[in-house]
Design a protein around this motif. Structure first.
Motif, mmCIF file in Angstrom:
data_model
loop_
_atom_site.group_PDB
_atom_site.id
_atom_site.type_symbol
_atom_site.label_atom_id
_atom_site.label_comp_id
_atom_site.label_asym_id
_atom_site.label_seq_id
_atom_site.Cartn_x
_atom_site.Cartn_y
_atom_site.Cartn_z
ATOM 1 N N ARG A 112 2.920 12.276 -9.181
ATOM 2 C CA ARG A 112 2.264 11.124 -8.556
ATOM 3 C C ARG A 112 2.488 9.818 -9.321
ATOM 4 N N LEU A 113 2.988 9.905 -10.555
ATOM 5 C CA LEU A 113 3.118 8.711 -11.384
ATOM 6 C C LEU A 113 4.008 7.654 -10.728
ATOM 7 N N ASN A 114 5.106 8.072 -10.119
ATOM 8 C CA ASN A 114 6.041 7.121 -9.514
ATOM 9 C C ASN A 114 6.222 7.321 -8.017
ATOM 10 N N ALA A 115 5.498 8.274 -7.428
ATOM 11 C CA ALA A 115 5.517 8.429 -5.975
ATOM 12 C C ALA A 115 4.773 7.251 -5.344
ATOM 13 N N THR A 116 5.177 6.850 -4.140
ATOM 14 C CA THR A 116 4.530 5.721 -3.481
ATOM 15 C C THR A 116 3.100 6.092 -3.091
ATOM 16 N N PRO A 117 2.090 5.383 -3.619
ATOM 17 C CA PRO A 117 0.690 5.721 -3.330
ATOM 18 C C PRO A 117 0.325 5.497 -1.864
ATOM 19 N N PHE A 118 -0.677 6.216 -1.408
ATOM 20 C CA PHE A 118 -1.153 6.103 -0.029
ATOM 21 C C PHE A 118 -1.587 4.677 0.291
ATOM 22 N N ARG A 119 -2.235 4.014 -0.657
ATOM 23 C CA ARG A 119 -2.704 2.655 -0.393
ATOM 24 C C ARG A 119 -1.549 1.707 -0.053
ATOM 25 N N ILE A 120 -0.399 1.940 -0.654
ATOM 26 C CA ILE A 120 0.761 1.097 -0.358
ATOM 27 C C ILE A 120 1.401 1.514 0.959
ATOM 28 N N LYS A 121 1.584 2.807 1.171
ATOM 29 C CA LYS A 121 2.190 3.280 2.412
ATOM 30 C C LYS A 121 1.360 2.901 3.630
ATOM 31 N N SER A 122 0.029 2.860 3.457
ATOM 32 C CA SER A 122 -0.850 2.555 4.583
ATOM 33 C C SER A 122 -1.039 1.055 4.788
ATOM 34 N N GLY A 123 -0.456 0.228 3.908
ATOM 35 C CA GLY A 123 -0.585 -1.221 4.051
ATOM 36 C C GLY A 123 -1.894 -1.783 3.537
ATOM 37 N N ALA A 124 -2.636 -1.020 2.725
ATOM 38 C CA ALA A 124 -3.935 -1.476 2.232
ATOM 39 C C ALA A 124 -3.814 -2.550 1.158
ATOM 40 N N VAL A 125 -2.627 -2.714 0.569
ATOM 41 C CA VAL A 125 -2.393 -3.766 -0.423
ATOM 42 C C VAL A 125 -1.429 -4.775 0.210
ATOM 43 N N PRO A 126 -1.951 -5.863 0.776
ATOM 44 C CA PRO A 126 -1.083 -6.819 1.482
ATOM 45 C C PRO A 126 0.030 -7.348 0.588
ATOM 46 N N GLY A 127 1.227 -7.396 1.164
ATOM 47 C CA GLY A 127 2.358 -7.956 0.432
ATOM 48 C C GLY A 127 3.061 -6.995 -0.490
ATOM 49 N N VAL A 128 2.587 -5.747 -0.565
ATOM 50 C CA VAL A 128 3.238 -4.737 -1.417
ATOM 51 C C VAL A 128 3.746 -3.609 -0.521
ATOM 52 N N SER A 129 5.038 -3.447 -0.455
ATOM 53 C CA SER A 129 5.662 -2.386 0.329
ATOM 54 C C SER A 129 6.191 -1.306 -0.607
ATOM 55 N N SER A 130 6.678 -0.236 -0.038
ATOM 56 C CA SER A 130 7.285 0.829 -0.851
ATOM 57 C C SER A 130 8.472 0.286 -1.632
ATOM 58 N N GLU A 131 9.202 -0.657 -1.017
ATOM 59 C CA GLU A 131 10.374 -1.232 -1.682
ATOM 60 C C GLU A 131 9.961 -2.098 -2.878
ATOM 61 N N THR A 132 8.960 -2.964 -2.681
ATOM 62 C CA THR A 132 8.516 -3.813 -3.795
ATOM 63 C C THR A 132 7.868 -2.977 -4.893
ATOM 64 N N TYR A 133 7.211 -1.890 -4.517
ATOM 65 C CA TYR A 133 6.622 -0.982 -5.497
ATOM 66 C C TYR A 133 7.702 -0.346 -6.362
#
Length: 579
Positions: free
Chosen positions: A392-413
């Motif tokens: 889970r350390l570098n896997a894309t978190p659910f909050r990012i995949k679900s769009g809960a953090v505006p402006g942060v995508s899987s790519e920017t992560y």
């Protein structure tokens, strides 16, 4: 994370200097003494290491001001505080605390002094302060001179938790709830909770008894306890190399994001879980991930056999446990086990019709239930499927995949991960002992997505990831989904810790974040003009400083400032001379 700001008009420079001055004072208090970074007075081996590393190996940049700007005015020298302030914790000062109401532990919460009451001096280390033991020895031993308080050895004498032996305190791993030792107790928990496969990574320990021993299971525990009459619980935890803050369940919410922890634990933590309509259990529910576990060890569990030993009325204890069971059912917690005095509940992976409330630092605690994230179908795990650590350390978190953090995508992560891996590789080239175990307790003042801590990940160290309350994006939940720990904080105030508790502090873009606020904080990685002012102030605070270019070359205006705090203690000739 955080955008970089330039220092523009000359009229802004006086305010910049005020911002950085206050921040440097907080920074100095938080970092503690030179020897907190694993070397002390008379330690010849550490002294030789220091001569070869840190600031002494760096080629200091000689940067002059340009564009016709006036040179900086001379920065005043900072004097030492009187010796009685060696353990001064501004927002948890005992004298100030006693002026607040005792109802619901209000007087044990954060109460920061107003500007006119803040100290303008440097906190000294206690006389005789010595090198903390390296991990893992520090788990079991603390030099007496570093935390010279014996009251806990009296109050906990029958618990086998702490013993005073010569010039050290020893922590045998015992406790009232751990008659066979903490390791045996944790193995009992592991018979119900999956502690051995990486599924349980983050834990909230109400008190400071278990966190030191969960490391064996690769579980990272955040401990908290009030600064109370017997003092030093949090101080001892941090001296031992265990994550901890001064805090209490009282009238305000804990400074953590919803759904942060995989597990929460209370062993005789003296919290009235059945009181105030179950508000404290609701707060645990808020910070506990769907599918997470809550352990209650001690009263009132197994009251039938222990009410005489606890010297409490049988009916009172019976009603207390009954209320706890009722509240747990309302929270959608399923009781998984009760063995002896240990009861374990599991928060269901999905539950409907729960009332939403936002949370941040200083938000009042409310008797309401935090909602589960919505799911696409009824039986799905709310908040996403769990991944084991370290996956889970570098896997894309659910909050990012679900769009809960505006402006942060899987790519920017993923880009953030690569960027901080690059930064940390550069740090390690500059400071060759960064990942050798010399630094145990590390704090990142502006953690963003937690990628600095992820790049450093090692059993030899841990990172407190701080998300400033004024940050543009609330990323603390992402930090926890990655299997890291952290906290919300406003850097205009002192951190909830004792002096001298961190070995290494990392700061990136803090001034840029606070530039429009009445006060600011120290910057170690930022624009060159900001770092030049920091460098001058640091000299007045007994720090050696070296500035180096950005890892991509000298044409980048962003630079990196490395600092080392000098050794000095209470009771010595502490006149301050710029370096």
């Amino acid at each position: 994370m955080g955008s970089k700001g330039n220092i523009g008009e000359a009229k802004n420079r006086s305010s910049l200097s005020i911002f950085i001055t206050f921040g440097m004072c907080c920074f100095f208090y938080l970092l503690g003494s030179w020897q907190r970074s694993r070397f002390g007075k008379g330690d010849r081996i550490a002294l030789q290491i220091t001569k070869q590393t840190d600031c002494s190996i760096l080629s200091d940049l000689n940067i002059e001001m340009h564009n016709g700007e006036q040179p900086f005015t001379k920065v005043k020298k900072f004097d030492p505080c009187p010796d009685q302030f060696i353990d001064y914790t501004p927002c948890h000062d005992q004298n100030r605390a006693m002026t607040f109401p005792r109802e619901n532990m209000n007087y044990r919460e954060r109460h920061c002094p107003p500007k006119e009451e803040r100290l303008g001096c440097l906190i000294p280390a206690p006389k005789g302060y010595v090198t903390p033991f390296p991990w893992p020895k520090s788990r079991d031993y603390v030099p007496y001179a570093n935390a010279p308080y014996k009251s806990l050895t009296v109050e906990k004498a029958v618990q086998n938790w702490i013993q005073y032996e010569g010039n050290v305190f020893r922590f045998p791993g015992g406790g009232t709830q751990f008659p066979l030792g903490a390791d045996a107790y944790i193995n009992d928990l592991a018979s119900v909770i999956p502690l051995d496969n990486g599924m349980i990574r983050t834990a909230l320990d109400t008190g400071c008894g278990l966190g030191a021993y969960l490391f064996k299971k690769n579980v990272l525990a955040m401990s908290f306890a009030p600064r109370d009459s017997h003092e030093a619980q949090v101080q001892f935890a941090l001296e031992r190399g265990v994550p901890a803050i001064i805090g209490v369940l009282g009238t305000i919410k804990l400074p953590y994001a919803p759904r942060s922890f995989d597990m929460a634990h209370c062993s005789r933590c003296l919290i009235p879980w059945d009181a105030n309509g179950g508000i404290y259990m609701m707060e645990v529910d808020r910070v506990l991930r769907p599918g997470g576990y809550w352990i209650l060890s001690g009263p009132p569990i197994n009251w039938e056999n222990n009410y005489r030993a606890w010297q409490r009325p049988k009916e009172e204890l019976k009603q207390e446990q009954r209320k706890i069971e009722q509240i747990a059912e309302l929270l959608c917690w399923e009781k998984k086990s009760q063995k002896g005095e240990i009861a374990i509940w599991r928060k269901r992976e999905n539950c409907r019709e729960r009332v939403s409330r936002a949370t941040l630092m200083y938000k009042k605690m409310e008797a309401c239930i935090t909602p589960y994230p919505e799911t696409s179908f009824p039986d799905a795990a709310s908040g996403g499927e769990w991944k084991p650590f370290p996956q889970r350390l570098n896997a894309t978190p659910f909050r990012i995949k679900s769009g809960a953090v505006p402006g942060v995508s899987s790519e920017t992560y993923q880009h953030d991960i690569k960027l901080w891996s690059k930064h940390v590789r550069y740090y390690k080239r500059v400071n060759k002992v960064l990942d050798t175990g010399r630094y145990r307790n590390i704090i990142d003042m502006n953690a963003g997505l937690g990628s600095f801590a992820a790049a450093l990940d090692s059993p030899k160290l841990w990172v407190m990831n701080v998300v400033p309350t004024i940050a543009e994006k609330d990323t603390l939940g992402v930090v926890y989904e990655r299997g890291l720990i952290g906290i919300y904080h406003d850097w205009c105030e002192a951190f909830s810790t004792y002096p001298r508790t961190y070995d290494l502090i990392h700061a990136y873009g803090i001034f840029s974040l606070y530039k429009n606020k009445p006060e600011g904080a120290v910057i170690l990685r930022d624009e060159v003009e900001v770092l030049m002012q920091v460098k001058r102030l640091a000299a007045g605070m007994r720090w050696t400083t070296k500035m180096v270019d950005h890892e991509d070359g000298p044409l980048f205006t962003e630079k990196v400032l490395f600092t080392v705090k000098q050794y000095w203690v209470a009771g010595e000739n502490n006149s301050t001379t710029p370096l």
